[in-house]
Design an enzyme around this catalytic site. Structure first.
Site, PDB file in Angstrom:
ATOM      1  N   GLN A   1       0.842  -1.196   0.000  1.00 58.09           N
ATOM      2  CA  GLN A   1       0.000   0.000   0.000  1.00 58.09           C
ATOM      3  C   GLN A   1       0.877   1.246   0.000  1.00 58.09           C
ATOM      4  OE1 GLN A   1      -3.408  -0.212   2.584  1.00 58.09           O
ATOM      5  NE2 GLN A   1      -3.171   1.937   3.149  1.00 58.09           N
ATOM      6  N   GLY A   2       0.794   2.030  -1.058  1.00 61.71           N
ATOM      7  CA  GLY A   2       1.614   3.236  -1.173  1.00 61.71           C
ATOM      8  C   GLY A   2       0.767   4.479  -0.948  1.00 61.71           C
TER       9      GLY A   2
ATOM     10  N   SER B   1       1.172   6.583   2.420  1.00 60.12           N
ATOM     11  CA  SER B   1       1.909   7.573   3.220  1.00 60.12           C
ATOM     12  C   SER B   1       3.096   8.150   2.462  1.00 60.12           C
ATOM     13  CB  SER B   1       2.429   6.934   4.508  1.00 60.12           C
ATOM     14  OG  SER B   1       1.372   6.429   5.254  1.00 60.12           O
TER      15      SER B   1
ATOM     16  N   GLU C   1      -8.943  -2.099   7.044  1.00 61.71           N
ATOM     17  CA  GLU C   1      -7.712  -2.316   7.811  1.00 61.71           C
ATOM     18  C   GLU C   1      -7.971  -2.850   9.220  1.00 61.71           C
ATOM     19  OE1 GLU C   1      -5.164   0.884   6.866  1.00 61.71           O
ATOM     20  OE2 GLU C   1      -3.478   0.107   8.009  1.00 61.71           O
TER      21      GLU C   1
ATOM     22  N   SER D   1      -2.415   6.879  13.942  1.00 61.41           N
ATOM     23  CA  SER D   1      -1.752   6.942  15.254  1.00 61.41           C
ATOM     24  C   SER D   1      -2.770   6.997  16.405  1.00 61.41           C
ATOM     25  CB  SER D   1      -0.833   8.163  15.319  1.00 61.41           C
ATOM     26  OG  SER D   1      -1.625   9.313  15.337  1.00 61.41           O
TER      27      SER D   1
ATOM     28  N   GLU E   1      -3.032   9.084  18.795  1.00 61.95           N
ATOM     29  CA  GLU E   1      -3.592  10.425  19.037  1.00 61.95           C
ATOM     30  C   GLU E   1      -4.735  10.703  18.056  1.00 61.95           C
ATOM     31  OE1 GLU E   1      -0.429   9.709  18.630  1.00 61.95           O
ATOM     32  OE2 GLU E   1       0.613  10.328  20.448  1.00 61.95           O
TER      33      GLU E   1
HETATM   34  C1  LIG Z   1       4.325  -0.637  11.246  1.00 63.57           C
HETATM   35  C2  LIG Z   1       3.775   0.383  10.278  1.00 63.57           C
HETATM   36  C3  LIG Z   1       3.306  -0.038   9.048  1.00 63.57           C
HETATM   37  C4  LIG Z   1       2.816   0.896   8.126  1.00 63.57           C
HETATM   38  N1  LIG Z   1       2.420   0.444   6.893  1.00 63.57           N
HETATM   39  C5  LIG Z   1       2.028   1.335   5.958  1.00 63.57           C
HETATM   40  C6  LIG Z   1       1.718   0.898   4.631  1.00 63.57           C
HETATM   41  O1  LIG Z   1       1.784  -0.292   4.303  1.00 63.57           O
HETATM   42  N2  LIG Z   1       1.372   1.813   3.718  1.00 63.57           N
HETATM   43  C7  LIG Z   1       1.282   3.146   4.018  1.00 63.57           C
HETATM   44  O2  LIG Z   1       0.927   3.924   3.138  1.00 63.57           O
HETATM   45  N3  LIG Z   1       1.588   3.606   5.259  1.00 63.57           N
HETATM   46  C8  LIG Z   1       1.965   2.727   6.233  1.00 63.57           C
HETATM   47  N4  LIG Z   1       2.295   3.174   7.497  1.00 63.57           N
HETATM   48  C9  LIG Z   1       2.267   4.610   7.765  1.00 63.57           C
HETATM   49  C10 LIG Z   1       1.195   5.023   8.748  1.00 63.57           C
HETATM   50  O3  LIG Z   1      -0.071   5.022   8.136  1.00 63.57           O
HETATM   51  C11 LIG Z   1       1.588   6.418   9.261  1.00 63.57           C
HETATM   52  O4  LIG Z   1       2.811   6.270   9.954  1.00 63.57           O
HETATM   53  C12 LIG Z   1       0.554   7.007  10.191  1.00 63.57           C
HETATM   54  O5  LIG Z   1      -0.612   7.345   9.460  1.00 63.57           O
HETATM   55  C13 LIG Z   1       1.075   8.256  10.917  1.00 63.57           C
HETATM   56  O6  LIG Z   1       1.573   9.186  10.005  1.00 63.57           O
HETATM   57  P1  LIG Z   1       3.052   9.823  10.146  1.00 63.57           P
HETATM   58  O7  LIG Z   1       4.021   8.718  10.408  1.00 63.57           O
HETATM   59  O8  LIG Z   1       3.279  10.700   8.952  1.00 63.57           O
HETATM   60  O9  LIG Z   1       3.002  10.720  11.453  1.00 63.57           O
HETATM   61  P2  LIG Z   1       2.447  12.208  11.575  1.00 63.57           P
HETATM   62  O10 LIG Z   1       1.123  12.300  10.915  1.00 63.57           O
HETATM   63  O11 LIG Z   1       3.503  13.163  11.133  1.00 63.57           O
HETATM   64  O12 LIG Z   1       2.237  12.324  13.118  1.00 63.57           O
HETATM   65  C14 LIG Z   1       3.326  12.544  14.020  1.00 63.57           C
HETATM   66  C15 LIG Z   1       2.729  12.647  15.432  1.00 63.57           C
HETATM   67  O13 LIG Z   1       1.806  13.733  15.491  1.00 63.57           O
HETATM   68  C16 LIG Z   1       0.533  13.284  15.951  1.00 63.57           C
HETATM   69  N5  LIG Z   1      -0.531  14.043  15.278  1.00 63.57           N
HETATM   70  C17 LIG Z   1      -0.642  14.279  13.946  1.00 63.57           C
HETATM   71  N6  LIG Z   1      -1.782  14.976  13.707  1.00 63.57           N
HETATM   72  C18 LIG Z   1      -2.401  15.139  14.910  1.00 63.57           C
HETATM   73  C19 LIG Z   1      -3.608  15.759  15.319  1.00 63.57           C
HETATM   74  N7  LIG Z   1      -4.441  16.329  14.440  1.00 63.57           N
HETATM   75  N8  LIG Z   1      -3.908  15.737  16.641  1.00 63.57           N
HETATM   76  C20 LIG Z   1      -3.097  15.157  17.557  1.00 63.57           C
HETATM   77  N9  LIG Z   1      -1.920  14.554  17.227  1.00 63.57           N
HETATM   78  C21 LIG Z   1      -1.591  14.556  15.920  1.00 63.57           C
HETATM   79  C22 LIG Z   1       0.488  11.824  15.568  1.00 63.57           C
HETATM   80  O14 LIG Z   1      -0.430  11.128  16.343  1.00 63.57           O
HETATM   81  C23 LIG Z   1       1.926  11.405  15.840  1.00 63.57           C
HETATM   82  O15 LIG Z   1       2.120  11.118  17.209  1.00 63.57           O
HETATM   83  C24 LIG Z   1       2.778   2.274   8.450  1.00 63.57           C
HETATM   84  C25 LIG Z   1       3.239   2.707   9.697  1.00 63.57           C
HETATM   85  C26 LIG Z   1       3.734   1.775  10.610  1.00 63.57           C
HETATM   86  C27 LIG Z   1       4.245   2.263  11.933  1.00 63.57           C
END
Ligand SMILES: Cc1cc2nc3c(=O)[nH]c(=O)nc-3n(C[C@H](O)[C@H](O)[C@H](O)COP(=O)(O)OP(=O)(O)OC[C@H]3O[C@@H](n4cnc5c(N)ncnc54)[C@H](O)[C@@H]3O)c2cc1C
Length: 391
Positions: free
Chosen positions: A122-123, A125, A240, A367, A369
């Site tokens: 899944q692409g 993020s 999911e 996440s 949060e």
């Molecule tokens: C094990 C694993 C597998 C994954 N697999 C996939 C995959 O196959 N395909 C894919 O596309 N993605 C995948 N992901 C990505 C995942 O969907 C993202 O990591 C997730 O949506 C969080 O986005 P981010 O990492 O950009 O963090 P950010 O969105 O940058 O968030 C950083 C921090 O800020 C907090 N935050 C952000 N916005 C708010 C808000 N409005 N209020 C309060 N807090 C906030 C978050 O909770 C977090 O603690 C995977 C992630 C993990 C850890």
């Protein structure tokens, strides 16, 4: 429970007794071994009719009720078989997307291939677009019969082993950011696709970055209309959670035996502090199982509420942290290193790896949060956070 469900339980149990791979941890210590073990186990489950119980009845093993699916997942968890990590995106996310939004040709081409073992990733993020998924910047420019893609994806689970990718790309940047996103099916072997695995803290490489440099995707690989990909992505994301959480919760309950084993091994049977912490954990895991059950019952009865899945996910990820932290603590010095393992959620056989991996669950699939925001704003109707708020 009806008689049929009991019969199904017996059938699944006897299949697992004969076929469940007993040595899957030992035989998954390199990536190649992991992929081989996963493909082999998936093939056996497809053959037995237990790999895709949530697919419609026209596919072998499909057409099961939610109650039947629950029985199958309970038994898979009880038998401690490997989870289908490699085919998870294919059988859940890709299936849900194609089934709900794909055209006839796409369904006819891809769903049988998934059953033959084609692996999808899944692409969605990107470095600047995770929680705020609609902020994606990867571009798709239409040139005749193809879209030309440029950009980068990140955290793509098992992308290094994938044949196909569910890709979100931007075909327009004016208007609301949810508009102008297009949903494409990308061949991972297409020229211009480069995959770089991300080395993780616990020693394995479960996900990867995907770099896209003038990658051409035929227009017939678009799901839905151009610019309407956000709606299609909701079908992918909705798949999911749910049964996954039930399977994982039951697996954690089964794995409590490992913690009890450590209590005995290290002579803590009379240590009141340890017994109290173990008792709290057992209650916590039981509560997660009950929440997962209730969630599925609500879904079966059509009374699932927005936020229900978020509650189970947050409760599960917190219990997972508590479970692996207690195992790590009780394991003592023996467990303070990371043995060579590959992938797993909670039960790799190595407490340090499982503890470090437990943090991933508070982020993956949305996440903790953000789940709390869903519960607060959409379920409890509390005031929404101010627009334009930044961390
Ligand atoms: C094990 C694993 C597998 C994954 N697999 C996939 C995959 O196959 N395909 C894919 O596309 N993605 C995948 N992901 C990505 C995942 O969907 C993202 O990591 C997730 O949506 C969080 O986005 P981010 O990492 O950009 O963090 P950010 O969105 O940058 O968030 C950083 C921090 O800020 C907090 N935050 C952000 N916005 C708010 C808000 N409005 N209020 C309060 N807090 C906030 C978050 O909770 C977090 O603690 C995977 C992630 C993990 C850890």
């Amino acid at each position: 429970m009806t008689h049929d469900l009991e019969a199904l339980r017996r059938d699944v149990r006897s299949f697992l007794k004969a076929q469940a791979p007993a040595d899957w941890r030992a035989s998954s210590r390199t990536q190649d071994d992991f992929v081989r073990t996963q493909r082999d186990w998936f093939g056996k489950l497809v053959h037995a009719g237990y790999a895709i119980p949530h697919w419609p009845a026209e596919y072998p093993g499909g057409g099961r009720s939610l109650a039947e699916q629950k029985v199958i997942y309970e038994e898979l968890a009880r038998a401690d078989c490997p989870r289908l990590l490699l085919s998870f995106v294919s059988t859940y996310h890709a299936f849900a997307t194609l089934h709900e939004c794909g055209n006839a040709a796409q369904k006819a081409r891809y769903l049988p291939r998934i059953l033959e073992g084609e692996t999808w990733c899944q692409g969605f993020s990107e470095p600047g677009a995770g929680s705020d998924l609609a902020a994606i910047k990867t571009r798709a420019e239409r040139k005749g019969d193809v879209y030309v893609i440029n950009g980068q994806k990140v955290w793509s689970t098992m992308a290094q082993f994938a044949d196909k990718c569910l890709l979100l790309a931007r075909t327009a940047s004016d208007g609301p950011k949810q508009a102008g996103i297009t949903y494409l099916l990308m061949d991972m072997k297409a020229p211009g696709v480069a995959v770089r695995p991300i080395h993780q803290i616990q020693g394995d490489e479960e996900f990867a970055e995907i770099f896209l440099d003038n990658v051409e995707i035929p227009v017939c690989e678009r799901v839905g209309e151009e610019g309407m990909g956000w709606a299609v992505a909701q079908a992918t994301l909705a798949s999911e959670r749910g049964l996954t959480l039930m399977e994982l919760s039951y697996r954690m309950r089964g794995a409590l035996g490992r913690v009890a084993g450590l209590i005995r091994k290290h002579g803590h049977e009379d240590d009141r502090g340890v017994l109290r912490d173990f008792g709290v954990l057992v209650t916590q895991v039981d509560a997660v199982c009950a929440l997962a059950d209730q969630f599925l019952d609500n879904r079966i009865n059509g009374i699932e509420r927005i936020g229900d899945a978020s509650i189970v996910k947050n409760a599960y990820s917190r219990a997972l942290r508590a479970y692996s932290a207690l195992g790590l603590r009780l394991g003592g010095m023996d467990e303070q290193y990371v043995a060579p393992i590959t992938f797993g959620d909670l039960n790799t056989g190595n407490w340090m790896a499982d503890f470090m991996n437990s943090y991933a669950w508070t982020i993956a699939g949305g996440s903790e949060e953000v789940q709390r925001n869903i519960i607060a704003e959409r379920m409890l109707e509390m005031p929404r956070e101010p627009k334009g708020w930044v961390l």
